[in-house]
Every structure is written in structure tokens, then in C-alpha cells.
Design a protein around this motif. Structure first.
Motif, short mmCIF file in Angstrom:
data_model
loop_
_atom_site.label_atom_id
_atom_site.label_comp_id
_atom_site.label_asym_id
_atom_site.label_seq_id
_atom_site.Cartn_x
_atom_site.Cartn_y
_atom_site.Cartn_z
N LEU A 119 0.84 -1.31 0.04
CA LEU A 119 0.08 -0.11 -0.08
C LEU A 119 0.91 1.08 -0.15
O LEU A 119 0.27 2.42 -0.80
N GLU A 120 1.93 1.13 0.70
CA GLU A 120 2.95 2.36 0.72
C GLU A 120 3.47 2.68 -0.66
O GLU A 120 3.48 3.79 -1.35
N GLN A 121 3.94 1.63 -1.36
CA GLN A 121 4.38 1.55 -2.58
C GLN A 121 3.35 2.01 -3.72
O GLN A 121 3.76 2.57 -4.57
N ARG A 122 2.31 1.64 -3.37
CA ARG A 122 1.09 2.02 -4.40
C ARG A 122 0.62 3.54 -4.12
O ARG A 122 0.52 4.35 -5.08
N SER A 123 0.89 4.12 -2.75
CA SER A 123 0.75 5.33 -2.58
C SER A 123 1.82 6.09 -3.21
O SER A 123 1.83 7.47 -3.80
N MET A 124 3.00 5.69 -3.11
CA MET A 124 4.06 6.43 -3.79
C MET A 124 3.90 6.41 -5.28
O MET A 124 4.40 7.77 -6.07
N ASN A 125 3.61 5.53 -5.79
CA ASN A 125 3.29 5.47 -7.25
C ASN A 125 1.91 6.39 -7.71
O ASN A 125 2.21 6.82 -8.73
N THR A 126 1.17 6.41 -6.76
CA THR A 126 0.08 7.14 -7.02
C THR A 126 0.44 8.68 -7.21
O THR A 126 0.29 9.66 -7.98
N ARG A 127 1.46 9.14 -5.94
CA ARG A 127 1.89 10.32 -5.88
C ARG A 127 2.89 10.73 -7.02
O ARG A 127 3.26 11.89 -7.27
N ALA A 128 3.31 9.66 -7.90
CA ALA A 128 4.20 9.99 -9.16
C ALA A 128 3.27 10.93 -9.95
O ALA A 128 3.93 11.65 -10.87
N ARG A 129 1.99 10.77 -9.92
CA ARG A 129 1.23 11.76 -10.90
C ARG A 129 1.63 13.09 -10.56
O ARG A 129 1.40 13.86 -11.39
#
Length: 427
Positions: free
Chosen positions: A386-396
Motif C-alpha cells: 500500500l505504501e508503494q502504491r501510494s508512492m506510485n500514485t503520488r508520482a502523478r
């Protein structure tokens, strides 16, 4: 012979006849004198009125020229002021659109932050902690909502100010159109002469038209319109400066908060990875220890079985030696040795059984803890995912900020009347 009859009527004497002739002569002389005086006065009046008329026409023409110059001067001032109002409206419209773009640009960060909070709410067990990442994300959401509110207030104020500028421009345009119409009329009057075919006698031309104003009111009206426009432009200029400064400050705050949130997220991700590595190491060591413990339990059980056989042997020997007859039923060294051996074997079995129970209990506890660690490891891996998904989401956010820095072609703006330059109807 009879006398002739007299003609009826009034008879005058010779003196009356002379008197009448004298009177006629004197009257004729008097009338000629009066006529001569009147003729002389008429000629003088003609000369005077001719000069006065020429002077009056010349003075009126001069006044018309002066008036036309005054009107033209105010017309130029109104045109210059109206053009400045147009430029200020275009500048304010551009600043308003930039603020609207800045407001629209906050939609993605708000969506990303909310999505990150939603993702992190999916953590379970002890992984669902109130960590600095949660605090930073919530602070980021609050900041973005505050930024949106401030930007929307500036947009509303700029729209209201555009309406004020439009009203000021309408007043200037109406006044300018009136000045141009009045200038055309005065120039037309200045071009008229006594030989012009358009002249004619009018009914009551000296009347005062309704709605007439004094020269002071005329000057004050145009000065008020220009002063009102200048005040509106000054307010608009200050508003543009404030919007530009506010956009820069809010963008800096958003960038600072974004970096703080991403730092906390990276730090939390690093801690999660460390915790996963540590727990995997503990699980591996626990599994090794469990394997050794199971081997030791088997060894203890084997020893216990062996000791039981030895105890059986000692019991059998003791029991068989009780069958010795007579004095041979002696408590000899063998008897004492066997008794000591039985006691020793019983103590050994008791110790082995106790140790076996302890080993099995320890093994059971390790298995339970091993299961808990595996379960916790799964949760940690889910949390890490979930943390990595959050980081990937914030890449936007990074891709959006890079896109915002690409120069965009600006389309020339027009004012609310649809004209980029001041264009008025001129006769």
C-alpha cells in the motif's frame, strides 16, 4: 337778364388758399427732413448691424472652434482612458484565467492525497498506525482545501472587478460617443454660412432644451468618468498584484508540503522494508530453532524409551532376586546397586519427561509465535504494498508539475464587448 345761381359747397378765401399752399410746402419739407433723417439713421443702422452681425458671426465661429477644441481634447482623453481600461481588463482577465488554472491544478493533488489516505486506511492490525505520513497527508488535504478556498475568493473578486471595469468602460464609451456626436454637430455648425442651403428659420430656437447642463457640469461629468475609471484600474492593478503574490505563496506552500509528505512516505516505506527484513530473519531463525527443537524432542523421546528399557531391566533383576532362598536373600552390594540404579533411572526418566514436556511446550509456543509472525509479515507486506502504491500514485504529482512548466501559447484576449481595441461609431 337774371343772375347765375351759385355752386353749392364751402367756399374758401384767397388767404385760405395761400395758407393751404404754405402748409403743404412746410409739410412736404418736414416730411422730407424726417425722411432724410430716417434714411441717414437707416444707413447708420445698416452699417452698425452689418458690422455687428459680421462680428457676432465671427465671435460665434470662434466660440465654436474653441468649443470643438475643448470637446476634441476631452475626446482624446476619454479615448486614452478607455484604451487603458481595455488593457487593464485584458490583464485582469489573464490574471483571472491564470488563477482559475491554478485552482484547477489543485484538483489532482487533492485527489492524490485523498486516494493515498484511502489506500493507507486498508492497513490491518498493528500496521494501522497514526504515523507521520497520515499527519502529513491530512495536513496536505487541509492545505489544498484552504488554497482552493483562497483562489476561489480571488476569482470571485476579479470577476466583480471586471464588472466594475466594464461599467466604467461603458460610461467612458457613452461619454466618448456623445463627445464625438457633439463634435460632429459643432463642426457642422462651424461649416455653415449664410449661403448654405441647409439654413432656415426655426420655431423658438432660443429655448433651453430639457436636460441641458452647465459648462462646469459638463467638465465635471467627464472628469468623474475618467476618475472613476482610474480608480477601478488602480483597484484592478492591486488585485492583479495580490493574485500573483498569492499564487506564488500558495504554490510554495503546496510544494513544501508535498516534499514533506513524500519524505515522510519514503521514510515510512524504508521502515516498513526494514521491519519486513527483520521479521523474515526472525522467522527463518525461528524455523531453524523449531527444526532443532523437533530433533531434540525426538532425541529426548528416544532417550526416554531407552531409559525405560533400562528401568525395566533393573526392576526385573530386583524382582527376580527376591526369589532367592533363605540366607541368600541378602541385601548385598548388587541389591544396593540395583536399588540405586532404579532410583537413578526413575530420576532420569522424570527429568527426561519434564524436559520433554518443556521442549514440546516451547515448540508449541514457537509454532504459535511463528504463525503470528507469518501473519504479521503478510500484513507488513500488504502495508508495504500500500505504501508503494501510494508512492506510485503520488508520482502523478511530479508528472503534473513537469507538464505545468511547459510553455503554453496564449490566445489574445478580448474584453467583454468582444473587441480587442476600442472601436466607436464615428460619423
Amino acid at each position: 337778364m337774371s343772375a347765375l345761381p351759385a355752386k353749392p359747397g364751402l367756399r374758401h378765401s384767397v388767404s385760405e388758399w395761400y395758407s393751404n399752399n404754405h402748409q403743404l410746402s412746410e409739410t412736404a419739407q418736414h416730411e422730407r427732413h424726417v425722411s432724410n433723417v430716417i434714411r441717414q439713421e437707416g444707413r447708420s443702422l445698416r452699417n452698425e448691424t452689418s458690422c455687428q452681425t459680421v462680428w457676432d458671426e465671427s465671435d460665434t465661429s470662434r466660440r465654436l472652434r474653441d468649443r470643438a477644441w475643448d470637446v476634441a481634447r476631452y475626446k482624446e482623453a476619454l479615448e486614452a482612458c478607455a484604451q487603458k481600461v481595455d488593457q487593464e481588463m485584458e490583464a485582469l482577465t489573464l490574471s483571472k484565467e491564470q488563477t482559475e488554472q491554478a485552482l484547477a491544478a489543485t484538483a489532482v493533488p487533492l485527489e492524490v492525497s485523498s486516494e493515498c489516505l484511502t489506500l493507507r486506511d486498508g492497513r490491518q492490525g498493528y500496521e494501522l498506525v497514526v504515523d507521520p505520513v497520515d499527519e502529513q497527508l491530512k495536513r496536505e488535504v487541509e492545505l489544498i482545501e484552504k488554497v482552493q478556498q483562497v483562489l476561489q475568493q480571488h476569482i470571485d473578486k476579479s470577476f466583480e472587478q471586471l464588472c466594475v471595469l466594464q461599467e466604467a468602460r461603458h460610461q467612458l464609451t457613452a461619454d466618448l460617443q456623445n463627445k464625438m456626436d457633439a463634435l460632429d454637430i459643432d463642426m457642422s455648425c462651424l461649416s455653415l454660412t449664410i449661403k448654405s442651403p441647409q439654413i432656415s428659420l426655426k420655431t423658438n430656437p432660443t429655448r433651453i432644451p430639457s436636460g441641458s447642463s452647465t459648462p462646469q457640469e459638463w467638465v465635471q461629468f467627464s472628469q468623474y468618468n475618467m476618475a472613476n475609471a482610474q480608480e477601478a484600474m488602480q483597484v484592478s492593478y492591486q488585485m492583479r498584484e495580490e493574485m500573483s503574490l498569492t499564487r506564488s505563496q500558495l504554490q510554495n506552500e503546496l510544494d513544501t508540503q508535498r516534499r514533506a509528505t513524500e519524505f515522510a512516505l519514503r521514510k515510512r516505506n524504508h521502515h516498513e522494508e526494514q521491519a519486513c527484513d527483520e521479521l523474515e530473519w526472525q522467522i527463518k531463525n525461528t524455523e531453524d530453532e523449531m527444526a532443532e527443537m523437533e530433533s531434540d524432542i525426538r532425541g529426548l523421546d528416544a532417550d526416554l524409551q531407552a531409559k525405560t528399557a533400562s528401568l525395566k531391566l533393573a526392576h526385573t533383576r530386583l524382582e527376580n532376586r527376591t526369589n532367592r532362598p533363605g540366607m541368600d536373600l541378602c541385601r548385598d552390594e548388587v541389591q544396593h546397586g540395583l536399588i540405586n540404579e532404579v532410583h537413578q533411572l526413575e530420576a532420569t526418566n522424570t527429568a527426561l519427561k519434564q524436559k520433554l514436556l518443556e521442549a514440546k511446550h516451547s515448540l508449541q509456543k514457537m509454532k504459535l509465535h511463528h504463525s503470528r509472525m507469518l501473519h504479521d509479515l503478510n500484513r507488513k507486506k500488504e502495508a508495504l504494498s500500500l505504501e508503494q502504491r501510494s508512492m506510485n500514485t503520488r508520482a502523478r504529482l511530479t508528472s503534473t508539475s513537469c507538464t505545468d512548466k511547459i510553455p503554453v501559447l496564449l490566445v489574445p484576449l478580448t474584453n467583454s464587448s468582444g473587441r480587442s481595441n476600442l472601436q466607436l461609431l464615428a460619423h
